[in-house]
Design an enzyme around this catalytic site. Structure first.
Site, short mmCIF file in Angstrom:
data_model
loop_
_atom_site.label_atom_id
_atom_site.label_comp_id
_atom_site.label_asym_id
_atom_site.label_seq_id
_atom_site.Cartn_x
_atom_site.Cartn_y
_atom_site.Cartn_z
N GLU A 104 -77.15 -2.43 15.81
CA GLU A 104 -78.65 -2.27 15.86
C GLU A 104 -79.36 -2.29 14.59
OE1 GLU A 104 -79.14 1.54 18.14
OE2 GLU A 104 -78.33 0.83 19.79
N ARG A 125 -76.41 7.18 10.01
CA ARG A 125 -75.62 5.98 10.53
C ARG A 125 -75.22 5.00 9.22
NH1 ARG A 125 -78.28 2.58 15.65
NH2 ARG A 125 -78.18 4.34 16.96
#
Length: 382
Positions: free
Chosen positions: A244, A193
């Site tokens: 997140e 990510r």
């Protein structure tokens, strides 16, 4: 009619009866138009819906700030708001840009009856996995900042419910003494990510965690006004699922000196440093930061993409948890679940106000996050 007290206590016969009862008598949820009509007379609406319009001095001296991100199910949203509402707290409601216009109108109608409840100043088109998921939280933080008194910020969605009364929240957060409730994992499965991008600024090490948090006012001050936080946020825009990575990274990079950040190992530890902001029953797919399957509880409702949508059989567990809120509920699935949880919380509040019950907060006071935190006491009163 099934008895909520028996369902909360896990009576198997009452559970069986409640299942049959709900097949025949499940109520139809109130619509946005219903709320628009009901709120034309605010006094009648607030009395009919049993809002708590007063509080104890202990609560009034410790105001809370909430954001709620929502896009459907106005009755569930209103029931959450009613459960957490006190006249000295502050509430920012963000309605997704994609939501039906009647939902926004209904939320505005409810807010018009409560002077400390307001609709977010900007509406974002929220798309999972993109920066837009984080934007409503930032909008509400900016909107809430103008209110000088609140001590902690709590972000909610429209599909959860409190497991603690407002007085219990105040006592728990007082016991936390400025520390934050933020989830975190150092598991390397999600590194892609971030590391497809350039390295994060200021020596920051990114971590993954839940977006749902309980953080002190100084933490929000840092997000809104610190240039390091702004630099990190700019970097985060180029990553996947940034919501997140935002709160967890700030809370577990102690060299940033974010108020209330944790000085110890970042990973959520189910035993020593549990994640208490939210109770979620993810089943076998969810592990704590030490790779232990500690979120695999039985689900007596139904699982939707592995998470448990709670049912009446889950009430004994829900009413005994240490977490502050639970996720997830559907307004039209086993509606006695929410009704009984709501009744349980309401009755406990009444008993507290009458001096019939008290709370032991030693569990929260002795958490490692309280003993090993960045000192941010000066920021809590800003």
């Amino acid at each position: 009619m099934p008895q909520c007290s028996k369902l909360v206590n896990g009576d198997p016969e009452e559970q069986k009866y409640s299942k049959e009862f709900m097949k025949e008598f499940s109520p139809v949820a109130l619509t946005a138009r219903d709320y628009i009509a009901h709120t034309t007379d605010c006094s009648h609406y607030l009395e009919e819906r049993a809002f708590f319009l007063s509080a104890l001095p202990e609560e009034e001296s410790f105001p809370l700030a909430y954001s709620m991100v929502l896009y459907k199910d106005i009755e569930l949203v209103e029931r959450i708001l009613r459960a957490i509402y006190r006249p000295h707290n502050f509430y920012c409601l963000h309605v997704d840009q994609k939501a039906d216009p009647s939902l926004l109108e209904a939320v505005r109608s409810i807010a018009s009856c409560l002077e400390n409840v307001f609709v977010a100043s900007e509406s974002v088109d929220v798309i999972w996995g993109e920066f837009s998921v984080l934007e409503p939280e930032l909008v509400c933080m900016r909107d809430l900042w103008r209110y000088k008194k609140w001590r902690y910020f709590i972000n909610l969605t429209g599909q959860e419910f409190p497991l603690k009364t407002n007085l219990q929240l105040v006592r728990i957060l007082t016991a936390l003494n400025g520390s934050n409730l933020v989830d975190c994992t150092t598991n390397g499965r999600d590194n892609d990510r971030w590391y497809n991008n350039f390295l994060p600024p200021h020596g920051i090490k990114p971590y993954k965690g839940n977006v749902h948090v309980v953080v002190n006012r100084g933490f929000v001050d840092y997000i809104l006004h610190n240039p390091v936080a702004h630099d990190y946020l700019s970097w985060l825009r180029r990553t996947d699922v940034p919501d997140e990575s935002f709160f967890s990274t700030l809370n577990y990079n102690p060299h940033l000196r974010v108020p209330g950040a944790y000085l110890g190992p970042p990973d959520t530890d189910a035993h020593l440093k549990p994640y208490l902001a939210r109770f979620k029953n993810w089943g076998h797919n969810w592990r704590d930061g030490l790779d232990r399957m500690n979120f695999n509880w039985p689900c007596y409702g139904k699982r939707v993409r592995t998470i448990c949508v709670f049912g009446v059989g889950d009430l004994p567990m829900l009413t005994s948890r240490k977490e502050l809120f639970a996720n997830k509920f559907y307004i039209n699935f086993e509606p006695l679940t929410l009704q009984c949880l709501e009744d349980w919380l309401y009755n406990m509040t009444v008993d507290e106000y009458a001096g019939r019950v008290s709370m032991d907060v030693s569990f929260y006071k002795n958490l490692d996050i309280v003993k090993n935190k960045v000192d941010g006491s000066r920021s809590l009163t800003g």
